[in-house]
Design an enzyme around this catalytic site. Structure first.
Site, PDB file in Angstrom:
ATOM      1  CB  CYS A  14      31.599  -6.732  15.053  1.00  0.00           C
ATOM      2  SG  CYS A  14      31.652  -7.439  13.392  1.00  0.00           S
ATOM      3  CG  ASN A  17      35.438 -10.017  10.396  1.00  0.00           C
ATOM      4  OD1 ASN A  17      36.214 -10.664   9.716  1.00  0.00           O
ATOM      5  ND2 ASN A  17      35.612  -8.736  10.603  1.00  0.00           N
ATOM      6  CB  CYS A  19      27.879  -5.539   9.971  1.00  0.00           C
ATOM      7  SG  CYS A  19      26.573  -6.448   9.165  1.00  0.00           S
ATOM      8  NE  ARG A  20      28.421  -4.642  15.244  1.00  0.00           N
ATOM      9  CZ  ARG A  20      28.209  -5.135  16.453  1.00  0.00           C
ATOM     10  NH1 ARG A  20      27.962  -4.335  17.475  1.00  0.00           N
ATOM     11  NH2 ARG A  20      28.255  -6.442  16.666  1.00  0.00           N
ATOM     12  CB  SER A  21      34.877  -5.641  13.000  1.00  0.00           C
ATOM     13  OG  SER A  21      34.483  -6.851  12.419  1.00  0.00           O
ATOM     14  CG  ASP A 128      24.987  -6.321  14.725  1.00  0.00           C
ATOM     15  OD1 ASP A 128      25.011  -6.004  13.517  1.00  0.00           O
ATOM     16  OD2 ASP A 128      25.247  -7.467  15.127  1.00  0.00           O
TER      17      ASP A 128
END
Length: 158
Positions: A14, A17, A19-21, A128
């Site tokens: 993401c 690095n 939040c999402r990933s 995001d």
């Protein structure tokens, strides 16, 4: 002597690095283990703003509420060698995908979007939650679980 199957390696990417990933990595780590799949998993970001920092506290809370621990995560930035280390490099959105193509330089694994690859029909890009409300982080957990379920089906050849 039986031939040892090669372990698949996947890198989730993401922007920062935080939040999402890291969330998708944690979900994939637990669910792949539960499914008995041996997979090397990691995550990183295309940007360098958060290198060395932990996951966003809002994401940590949303993940913990669903049983995923992000407390040990430390952000890192993607590097060109990652495309040679990992079989699959899966981006959370198109901006990440474009940035990855530049870093890749035509060598190694070709990056792809995570959600379509993992057979999630909609959305194609993983939103995001960073600039949004707490509900966005809770929705991110659900989307990560859906995506990883599709990923596991794909790993099993389904």
């Amino acid at each position: 002597m039986p031939v040892q199957a090669r372990t698949t390696s996947i890198l989730f990417v993401c922007l920062g690095n935080i939040c999402r990933s890291p969330l998708v990595e944690a979900v994939a780590r637990r669910r792949c283990a539960e499914a008995g799949l041996e997979v090397v998993l990691a995550s990183c970001g295309t940007g360098n703003w958060h290198v060395g920092k932990g996951a966003d506290s809002r994401m940590q809370r949303a993940a913990a509420a669903a049983g995923y621990d992000l407390s040990l995560h430390r952000a890192r930035q993607v590097e060109s060698a990652d495309f040679l280390r990992y079989d699959w490099v899966l981006a959370m959105d198109r901006d990440n995908l474009e940035a990855l193509d530049v870093v890749r330089g035509g060598r190694g694994a070709r990056p792809e979007l995570f959600l379509p690859w993992a057979v999630v029909r909609s959305p194609h890009e993983f939103p995001d939650p960073y600039f949004g409300e707490a509900a966005g982080f809770q929705q991110a957990v659900q989307l990560a679980e859906q995506g990883v379920d599709g990923l596991i089906a794909r790993l099993r050849g389904g």
